[in-house]
Scaffold this motif. Sequence first.
Motif, PDB file in Angstrom:
ATOM      1  N   TYR A  82       0.678  -1.055  -0.049  1.00  0.00           N
ATOM      2  CA  TYR A  82       0.350   0.190  -0.068  1.00  0.00           C
ATOM      3  C   TYR A  82       0.879   1.058  -0.051  1.00  0.00           C
ATOM      4  O   TYR A  82       0.505   2.037  -0.691  1.00  0.00           O
ATOM      5  N   GLN A  83       2.223   1.507   0.928  1.00  0.00           N
ATOM      6  CA  GLN A  83       2.402   2.447   0.660  1.00  0.00           C
ATOM      7  C   GLN A  83       3.454   2.597  -0.565  1.00  0.00           C
ATOM      8  O   GLN A  83       3.520   3.732  -1.094  1.00  0.00           O
ATOM      9  N   GLU A  84       3.972   1.590  -1.052  1.00  0.00           N
ATOM     10  CA  GLU A  84       4.570   1.819  -2.850  1.00  0.00           C
ATOM     11  C   GLU A  84       3.159   2.391  -3.502  1.00  0.00           C
ATOM     12  O   GLU A  84       3.494   3.394  -4.224  1.00  0.00           O
ATOM     13  N   THR A  85       2.444   1.998  -3.619  1.00  0.00           N
ATOM     14  CA  THR A  85       0.797   2.581  -3.855  1.00  0.00           C
ATOM     15  C   THR A  85       0.378   4.314  -3.807  1.00  0.00           C
ATOM     16  O   THR A  85       0.702   4.479  -5.090  1.00  0.00           O
ATOM     17  N   TYR A  86       0.984   4.547  -2.352  1.00  0.00           N
ATOM     18  CA  TYR A  86       0.569   6.171  -2.506  1.00  0.00           C
ATOM     19  C   TYR A  86       1.659   6.630  -2.868  1.00  0.00           C
ATOM     20  O   TYR A  86       1.540   7.816  -3.213  1.00  0.00           O
ATOM     21  N   ALA A  87       2.934   6.585  -2.186  1.00  0.00           N
ATOM     22  CA  ALA A  87       3.835   6.584  -3.587  1.00  0.00           C
ATOM     23  C   ALA A  87       4.110   7.157  -3.864  1.00  0.00           C
ATOM     24  O   ALA A  87       4.171   8.226  -4.691  1.00  0.00           O
ATOM     25  N   ASN A  88       3.384   6.165  -4.777  1.00  0.00           N
ATOM     26  CA  ASN A  88       3.879   6.275  -7.135  1.00  0.00           C
ATOM     27  C   ASN A  88       2.566   7.138  -7.601  1.00  0.00           C
ATOM     28  O   ASN A  88       2.857   8.185  -8.179  1.00  0.00           O
ATOM     29  N   TYR A  89       1.829   7.370  -6.710  1.00  0.00           N
ATOM     30  CA  TYR A  89       0.624   8.443  -7.221  1.00  0.00           C
ATOM     31  C   TYR A  89       1.322   9.619  -6.374  1.00  0.00           C
ATOM     32  O   TYR A  89       0.669  10.397  -7.630  1.00  0.00           O
ATOM     33  N   PHE A  90       1.432  10.211  -5.497  1.00  0.00           N
ATOM     34  CA  PHE A  90       2.311  11.467  -5.278  1.00  0.00           C
ATOM     35  C   PHE A  90       3.430  11.488  -6.189  1.00  0.00           C
ATOM     36  O   PHE A  90       3.652  12.799  -6.355  1.00  0.00           O
ATOM     37  N   SER A  91       4.239  10.163  -6.620  1.00  0.00           N
ATOM     38  CA  SER A  91       5.387  10.781  -7.714  1.00  0.00           C
ATOM     39  C   SER A  91       5.460  11.596  -8.804  1.00  0.00           C
ATOM     40  O   SER A  91       5.719  11.863  -9.257  1.00  0.00           O
ATOM     41  N   HIS A  92       4.192  10.787  -9.592  1.00  0.00           N
ATOM     42  CA  HIS A  92       3.661  10.853 -10.703  1.00  0.00           C
ATOM     43  C   HIS A  92       3.002  12.272 -10.720  1.00  0.00           C
ATOM     44  O   HIS A  92       2.445  12.440 -11.734  1.00  0.00           O
ATOM     45  N   ARG A  93       2.506  13.116  -9.081  1.00  0.00           N
ATOM     46  CA  ARG A  93       1.618  14.146  -9.313  1.00  0.00           C
ATOM     47  C   ARG A  93       2.678  14.907  -8.599  1.00  0.00           C
ATOM     48  O   ARG A  93       1.675  15.776  -8.314  1.00  0.00           O
ATOM     49  N   GLN A  94       3.894  14.898  -8.787  1.00  0.00           N
ATOM     50  CA  GLN A  94       4.688  16.008  -8.299  1.00  0.00           C
ATOM     51  C   GLN A  94       4.186  17.307  -8.518  1.00  0.00           C
ATOM     52  O   GLN A  94       4.069  18.268  -7.160  1.00  0.00           O
TER      53      GLN A  94
ATOM     54  N   THR B 164       5.914   6.310   3.491  1.00  0.00           N
ATOM     55  CA  THR B 164       6.949   5.319   3.424  1.00  0.00           C
ATOM     56  C   THR B 164       6.875   4.478   4.357  1.00  0.00           C
ATOM     57  O   THR B 164       7.605   3.003   4.869  1.00  0.00           O
ATOM     58  N   GLY B 165       6.471   5.573   5.416  1.00  0.00           N
ATOM     59  CA  GLY B 165       6.815   5.325   6.401  1.00  0.00           C
ATOM     60  C   GLY B 165       7.906   4.981   7.484  1.00  0.00           C
ATOM     61  O   GLY B 165       8.282   4.680   8.783  1.00  0.00           O
ATOM     62  N   GLU B 166       8.977   5.862   6.530  1.00  0.00           N
ATOM     63  CA  GLU B 166      10.551   5.337   7.124  1.00  0.00           C
ATOM     64  C   GLU B 166      10.503   7.018   8.279  1.00  0.00           C
ATOM     65  O   GLU B 166      10.878   7.699   7.723  1.00  0.00           O
ATOM     66  N   ASP B 167       9.915   6.500   8.960  1.00  0.00           N
ATOM     67  CA  ASP B 167      10.068   7.531  10.822  1.00  0.00           C
ATOM     68  C   ASP B 167      11.369   7.126  11.688  1.00  0.00           C
ATOM     69  O   ASP B 167      11.780   7.385  12.846  1.00  0.00           O
ATOM     70  N   GLY B 168      12.510   6.496  11.111  1.00  0.00           N
ATOM     71  CA  GLY B 168      14.172   6.032  11.754  1.00  0.00           C
ATOM     72  C   GLY B 168      14.728   7.314  11.501  1.00  0.00           C
ATOM     73  O   GLY B 168      14.466   8.756  11.553  1.00  0.00           O
ATOM     74  N   GLU B 169      15.884   7.267  11.108  1.00  0.00           N
ATOM     75  CA  GLU B 169      17.032   7.810  11.303  1.00  0.00           C
ATOM     76  C   GLU B 169      17.490   8.637   9.991  1.00  0.00           C
ATOM     77  O   GLU B 169      17.536  10.428  10.068  1.00  0.00           O
ATOM     78  N   ALA B 170      16.571   7.887   8.707  1.00  0.00           N
ATOM     79  CA  ALA B 170      16.811   8.885   7.808  1.00  0.00           C
ATOM     80  C   ALA B 170      15.434  10.227   8.080  1.00  0.00           C
ATOM     81  O   ALA B 170      16.314  11.467   7.803  1.00  0.00           O
ATOM     82  N   LEU B 171      14.256  10.188   8.630  1.00  0.00           N
ATOM     83  CA  LEU B 171      13.107  11.088   9.316  1.00  0.00           C
ATOM     84  C   LEU B 171      13.917  12.021  10.001  1.00  0.00           C
ATOM     85  O   LEU B 171      13.773  13.505   9.640  1.00  0.00           O
ATOM     86  N   SER B 172      14.730  12.139  11.049  1.00  0.00           N
ATOM     87  CA  SER B 172      15.754  12.349  11.990  1.00  0.00           C
ATOM     88  C   SER B 172      16.206  13.915  11.257  1.00  0.00           C
ATOM     89  O   SER B 172      16.610  14.277  11.561  1.00  0.00           O
TER      90      SER B 172
ATOM     91  N   LEU C 121      -3.818   4.148   7.448  1.00  0.00           N
ATOM     92  CA  LEU C 121      -2.663   5.270   6.845  1.00  0.00           C
ATOM     93  C   LEU C 121      -2.570   6.412   7.366  1.00  0.00           C
ATOM     94  O   LEU C 121      -1.745   7.721   8.108  1.00  0.00           O
ATOM     95  N   GLU C 122      -3.802   6.913   8.363  1.00  0.00           N
ATOM     96  CA  GLU C 122      -4.498   8.455   8.875  1.00  0.00           C
ATOM     97  C   GLU C 122      -2.834   8.374  10.327  1.00  0.00           C
ATOM     98  O   GLU C 122      -2.626   9.237  10.238  1.00  0.00           O
ATOM     99  N   ARG C 123      -3.001   7.355  11.031  1.00  0.00           N
ATOM    100  CA  ARG C 123      -2.137   7.417  12.181  1.00  0.00           C
ATOM    101  C   ARG C 123      -0.440   6.932  11.690  1.00  0.00           C
ATOM    102  O   ARG C 123       0.508   8.006  11.782  1.00  0.00           O
ATOM    103  N   GLN C 124      -0.190   6.817  10.463  1.00  0.00           N
ATOM    104  CA  GLN C 124       1.249   6.969   9.739  1.00  0.00           C
ATOM    105  C   GLN C 124       0.953   7.729   9.403  1.00  0.00           C
ATOM    106  O   GLN C 124       2.558   8.430   9.470  1.00  0.00           O
ATOM    107  N   VAL C 125       1.047   8.508   8.581  1.00  0.00           N
ATOM    108  CA  VAL C 125       1.165  10.349   7.891  1.00  0.00           C
ATOM    109  C   VAL C 125       1.036  10.915   9.074  1.00  0.00           C
ATOM    110  O   VAL C 125       2.121  12.208   9.120  1.00  0.00           O
ATOM    111  N   ASN C 126      -0.026  11.052  10.199  1.00  0.00           N
ATOM    112  CA  ASN C 126       0.167  12.484  10.606  1.00  0.00           C
ATOM    113  C   ASN C 126       0.995  11.606  11.973  1.00  0.00           C
ATOM    114  O   ASN C 126       1.427  13.357  12.655  1.00  0.00           O
ATOM    115  N   ASP C 127       1.884  10.724  11.453  1.00  0.00           N
ATOM    116  CA  ASP C 127       2.712  10.842  13.199  1.00  0.00           C
ATOM    117  C   ASP C 127       3.857  11.150  13.128  1.00  0.00           C
ATOM    118  O   ASP C 127       4.661  11.637  13.502  1.00  0.00           O
TER     119      ASP C 127
END
Length: 277
Positions: free
Chosen positions: A5-17, A59-67, A119-125
Amino acid sequence: MKPGYQETYANYFSHRQEEFQQALLSDADQVRGKVNEVLLVGNIDLLDNAHKLVMYALTGEDGEALSSFAEKEGVAWAQHELTLSFKLEWVQTIRRTMWGFLETLQKEEDTGSIPFFDLERQVNDTIDQFLNGFFLSYSRYKDALLEAQQKLVENLSAPIIPLSKGVGVLPLIGEVDEKRVAAIENKILPEINHLQLETLIIDFSGIANIDSTSMNRIMTTIHGTYMMGCECVITGLRPDIVLTLTKEDLTFDSKIITKGSLEQTVNDYLNVKKADL
């Protein structure tokens, strides 16, 4: 959220950047006119960074890269004096616009089976974690900058200038208040030791104002120079300062030398040093 599902959302936004960026600018009135200005002043690409934040959220990357991303943003924002209110409005605009696009995706792709609350929890968090890291980084940078500036002011408050080997000058300029006296007290003796001074010339001619309490503390510090084997010479005592001393019955130690002008005193000591050579 289930894998894929992350890939579906990410592709959607990448194509409509580009479409997403235009929607952002349309929604953020305050930001629209400052995109180029911020890029020019701080080399901060607001639109590109907005896309990065969206990708982290999806994509839910909330670790070192996001920090790391949040920390760099915080430092850059602080370095270039960009306001926190401006940043907060921009991030909230990203959040609103992002949810508008996600709603459109739900309708277009009929993704009703996707766990929307996950999705809501992941995005907002993720966005909240970014904001938290950004504000902490911004505050740490500002605090460190303030501390460095305070140290600079303290150094400028009591600058001992070496004239020759063993001789230094401390010109006192401006108003001498309790904070300034504290800086002088904390710096003179360590500097005498560091510079290996045999003679310290303290010039009072640039003082705008000094009260009896501050003067008494300075006199105590001057006495301490003798305890370190350093001769102290006072120059530039104006009539109003002398009057303050006499009214409060304050007197210099008999070992302290007083002279009229800094210029003559400096010349005398430099000539003495040259003669010794």
